[in-house]
Design a protein around this motif. Structure first.
Motif, mmCIF file in Angstrom:
data_model
loop_
_atom_site.group_PDB
_atom_site.id
_atom_site.type_symbol
_atom_site.label_atom_id
_atom_site.label_comp_id
_atom_site.label_asym_id
_atom_site.label_seq_id
_atom_site.Cartn_x
_atom_site.Cartn_y
_atom_site.Cartn_z
ATOM 1 N N PRO A 157 -61.616 -10.519 -24.128
ATOM 2 C CA PRO A 157 -61.267 -10.509 -25.554
ATOM 3 C C PRO A 157 -62.461 -10.775 -26.473
ATOM 4 O O PRO A 157 -62.445 -10.386 -27.640
ATOM 5 N N LYS A 158 -63.526 -11.434 -25.980
ATOM 6 C CA LYS A 158 -64.713 -11.676 -26.825
ATOM 7 C C LYS A 158 -65.350 -10.365 -27.263
ATOM 8 O O LYS A 158 -66.062 -10.319 -28.261
ATOM 9 N N ASN A 159 -65.139 -9.293 -26.513
ATOM 10 C CA ASN A 159 -65.753 -8.015 -26.871
ATOM 11 C C ASN A 159 -64.721 -7.098 -27.531
ATOM 12 O O ASN A 159 -64.217 -6.145 -26.951
ATOM 13 N N LYS A 160 -64.428 -7.434 -28.770
ATOM 14 C CA LYS A 160 -63.394 -6.726 -29.537
ATOM 15 C C LYS A 160 -63.739 -5.239 -29.713
ATOM 16 O O LYS A 160 -62.889 -4.355 -29.587
ATOM 17 N N GLU A 161 -65.019 -4.972 -29.989
ATOM 18 C CA GLU A 161 -65.440 -3.590 -30.213
ATOM 19 C C GLU A 161 -65.161 -2.725 -28.983
ATOM 20 O O GLU A 161 -64.654 -1.616 -29.091
#
Lengths: 507, 507
Positions: free
Chosen positions: B445-449
């Motif tokens: 989830p930390k890498n939304k992009e």
């Protein structure tokens, strides 16, 4: 106080030369440990930005390499930026200095540069140093002595400036591509490993990663791109031409015969040659005999020239170990031929590692400004006492090789070259086996076997004293040079002991 | 005490992992300064002679490299000689250990080896260590963490033993010629630079100087020639074959689509791949799309395999930076193709230098033994808690790359791979962007992009918890492994902090 070769060494300049190599001990200094986060950028906009980022301050030491020789733009460019930033009292510690570095004179006058450690000095800077312009004596080191001094922290480099003919954005460097291509970067490699901060300056910035990688990105702090880092005409001497001087050709013929009759001329022998006319002519003579007798050399070493490359390409030499390329042919060869290998200055000649390349030399051919009757050699000061040369790899190769040949004309201009006492000793006579001039050959009496072999080969042998008399007969005894009391140069032997000092000349 | 990723770290094993990289400071340790006189011989008659000459004594540390993988003869051969000389209580610090090193078990029992620092352990030795045979815990380091530890003197190597497929009499070494050719010598290079004494062991002794020179003679104390240093069948996995497993092919297809849709897939991107079946299949999928879209990668990194070489030769990848060759094709390529460059482990992945190669990675594909719902990855211990793997470059590349992809089957045998809590954390979840299985893909989830991009590409996305449930649905929840109280392994993160410990398994 007299050192082991009877040179007067005043107190306070270091341990006098003992007659043999000091044994090393202890540990080398470690590099500063730094880290770089992923995807950080090392490219800075200007040289001044990089100097500021480096933390360079008054009293620090800066280093440079001399692979661009008379075409170097880097050193003057950096000193100009440093001067504009108002930083003063720096130690300048390049691998060597050339005539193109004349602006250093002004930076000395301004107090930007207050001490110098180098292999050599030439041109007006050398003249001014000889007259005593600098407060402290210049420390002169050989190409092997410099990495020794850096590794031991005797020479601590705060900021190294490395001119890179080809660099990528992360600081991988090589010298073989670009309009300022100089070939090997052997001297700069050592600075990169030990300097607290390393700034690469290029005029040919590429994407990561370049190939080959001569100096790795892991050692480089910042990269700066400028318009031009060097003048190709000064960097390269162009195609090296063979001498047509009958004197040089005769010296070369004698030197070749010395090698051929030395007992070392057999398959697998190794060789270092200089870049002078006589050395290159030796290459040609020797090649002919190697072809005839089907003898191949295992490796050629040192600063590499086109004629050495020719020997590699013809198969007369199997490998080249190259710390510095002298011409375009050498640059192209080190770029394209994997048998032609780039080495660093420590690998080349550092006496304090586990085995430098000069240690395996059979034969080296070296030049001289003067030789004395103890076979001591001067390649540093002219007969007038003024600095005009460089220590280079002279004492290193002479110590390592089984057969060290000095080739020199017996007289130069109207001055004798073989003399009672050289102005400055760079290489002690104990490392020299034979002096070859156009008028005759003198073997060092310590090498009895060589003397016997050359006698048997009917070469024109004389004692070194006879050569001296021959020279003096032609020139007369030159006037004594008038020196002052100031020590303007301290000549370290490769182990760091003091083999000689240079005193100021008086007009 | 809990570290930043909630792993229980008992007192006394070091600084707990902080959640990010420690900032380094100070200086690296310097190497011991030694000298070798001209024309001295470094070749000793036997391994025992070299061990005696090295001054190896009880309590010291010895190192090895693992480029010969399961074909290594060196480590067992050296331990046998050391045992016969009666030397005990040594720290064994190889770059990694394999199943072929089973005899180490006996040397532990005899007291010859009393501590171990390594990247990995396999086979019976790993089982015995897991059960607690060794008095002290094994220190586990990544391939980047090891050079960091060596340079800082946290791991001080007294004597390094370097198996050299090609060596000359003066100690220049390379890995590309000879019957035991292994290609790159990236791990050994660091040992050679820092160990107090370095012994090269070869079965292919050549005249000076060999070409290429991967490890220079200036770092080598002694050279020993033996009959054979490795079994080529164990050194090389042979021609790497593409997987035919439908599961692996599906994982590879998904992983390729993740890359292609990540926003990073453009001209000049960079890539590290593993040597497993799925990774190699990714190479094939990716190559196809690179051809279609005319995209070229700037460099490939890591342990290099034949499929990566194919990409180089086809022009799909411009350079390869190679710390370790996995197959014969990679060995031939690093030998013959100058765009395929040998790098050392510090250049590859050391977090504490001025810019290692993982720092410039766009994409890395890594494997896993287990992944947990915090995205932490285990490549060290099996689901049964027994050591069976290696830290390798996993955490290094994961930290450096912009996109870190874990490819793994969702279940293996009858065990779930996506779990609540991995047995051992090697790489923290903060370094992982996406987990790709044959049943679906979970984006951190930390890498939304990335999540948005992959959604748009209609890839089968799930949360990591959903993947875990999917797995457990098929396998059930496995029994908890019974661990004892003894710490048998301490897992260092690449900066030296403690990311996890391994406890003994109870039968």
């Amino acid at each position: 106080m007299l050192n082991a070769i009877n040179r007067e060494i005043p107190e306070g300049f270091g341990v006098p030369y003992s007659g043999d190599m000091i044994e090393p001990g202890g540990r080398a200094v470690g590099h500063l440990v730094k880290s770089v986060r992923p995807h950080e950028d090392k490219v800075l906009k200007s040289l001044k930005d990089a100097i500021i980022a480096s933390g360079l301050k008054d009293g620090m030491t800066i280093s440079f390499h001399h692979h661009f020789r008379e075409g170097d733009y880097i050193l003057n460019m950096v000193l100009e930026a440093i001067d504009e930033l108002g930083i003063k009292n720096l130690k300048l510690a390049p691998s060597s200095l050339n005539s193109c570095h004349e602006p250093v004179v002004d930076y000395i006058k301004k107090g930007v540069i207050t001490s110098i450690e180098t292999s050599g000095l030439r041109g007006r800077l050398a003249v001014e140093i000889s007259k005593g312009i600098l407060g402290k004596p210049v420390i002169i080191r050989s190409h092997g002595g410099r990495p020794r001094a850096i590794e031991s922290d005797e020479l601590h480099i705060d900021v190294a400036f490395i001119g890179a003919p080809c660099a990528d954005k992360y600081g991988n460097l090589n010298g073989v591509y670009g309009s300022s291509a100089c070939g090997a970067l052997g001297y700069a490699m050592v600075d990169a490993r030990y300097a607290d901060c390393v700034i690469a300056i290029t005029d040919n910035l590429m994407d990561y990663p370049i190939e080959p990688i001569s100096i790795p990105s892991t050692l480089i702090d910042y990269v700066v791109c400028v318009d031009s880092i060097g003048n190709p005409e000064g960097i390269m001497s162009g195609a090296t031409r063979f001498t047509r001087s009958p004197k040089e050709l005769l010296i070369a013929e004698y030197a070749s015969k010395v090698i051929i009759n030395s007992g070392l001329f057999k398959d697998g022998f190794s060789l270092q040659m200089g870049s002078g006319g006589a050395s290159l002519a030796v290459a040609r003579y020797l090649s002919k005999v190697m072809r005839e007798k089907n003898i191949k050399a295992s490796y050629g070493l040192g600063g590499i020239t086109g004629p050495f490359v020719d020997m590699l390409e013809e198969g007369l030499v199997e490998k080249l170990l190259d710390v510095q390329c002298f011409d375009l042919k050498a640059v192209e060869s080190i770029r394209d031929d994997k048998r032609h290998m780039e080495i660093d200055a420590s690998y080349y000649a550092n006496p304090f590692n586990k085995g430098c390349a000069v240690n395996n030399l059979d034969v080296v051919i070296l030049s001289a400004l003067e030789v004395d009757t103890d076979f001591n050699v001067n390649v540093m000061t002219g007969s007038d006492g003024i600095i005009m040369g460089a220590s280079g790899g002279h004492s290193d190769a002479a110590y390592g090789a089984k057969l060290t040949i000095i080739t020199t004309p017996l007289i130069r201009g109207r001055l004798p070259i073989v003399v009672d006492k050289v102005q400055t000793v760079i290489t002690p006579g104990s490392s020299i086996d034979v002096v070859v001039t156009e008028r005759g050959i003198a073997v060092n009496p310590k090498n009895k076997e060589l003397m016997d072999r050359l006698k048997e080969a009917r070469l024109p042998l004389y004692s070194i004293e006879e050569l001296k008399h021959m020279a003096e007969k032609m020139t007369g005894r030159p006037d004594e040079v008038m020196f002052g009391d100031k020590v303007v140069g301290v000549v370290q032997y490769r182990d760091g002991s003091i083999i000689d000092v240079i005193r100021n000349v008086v007009d």
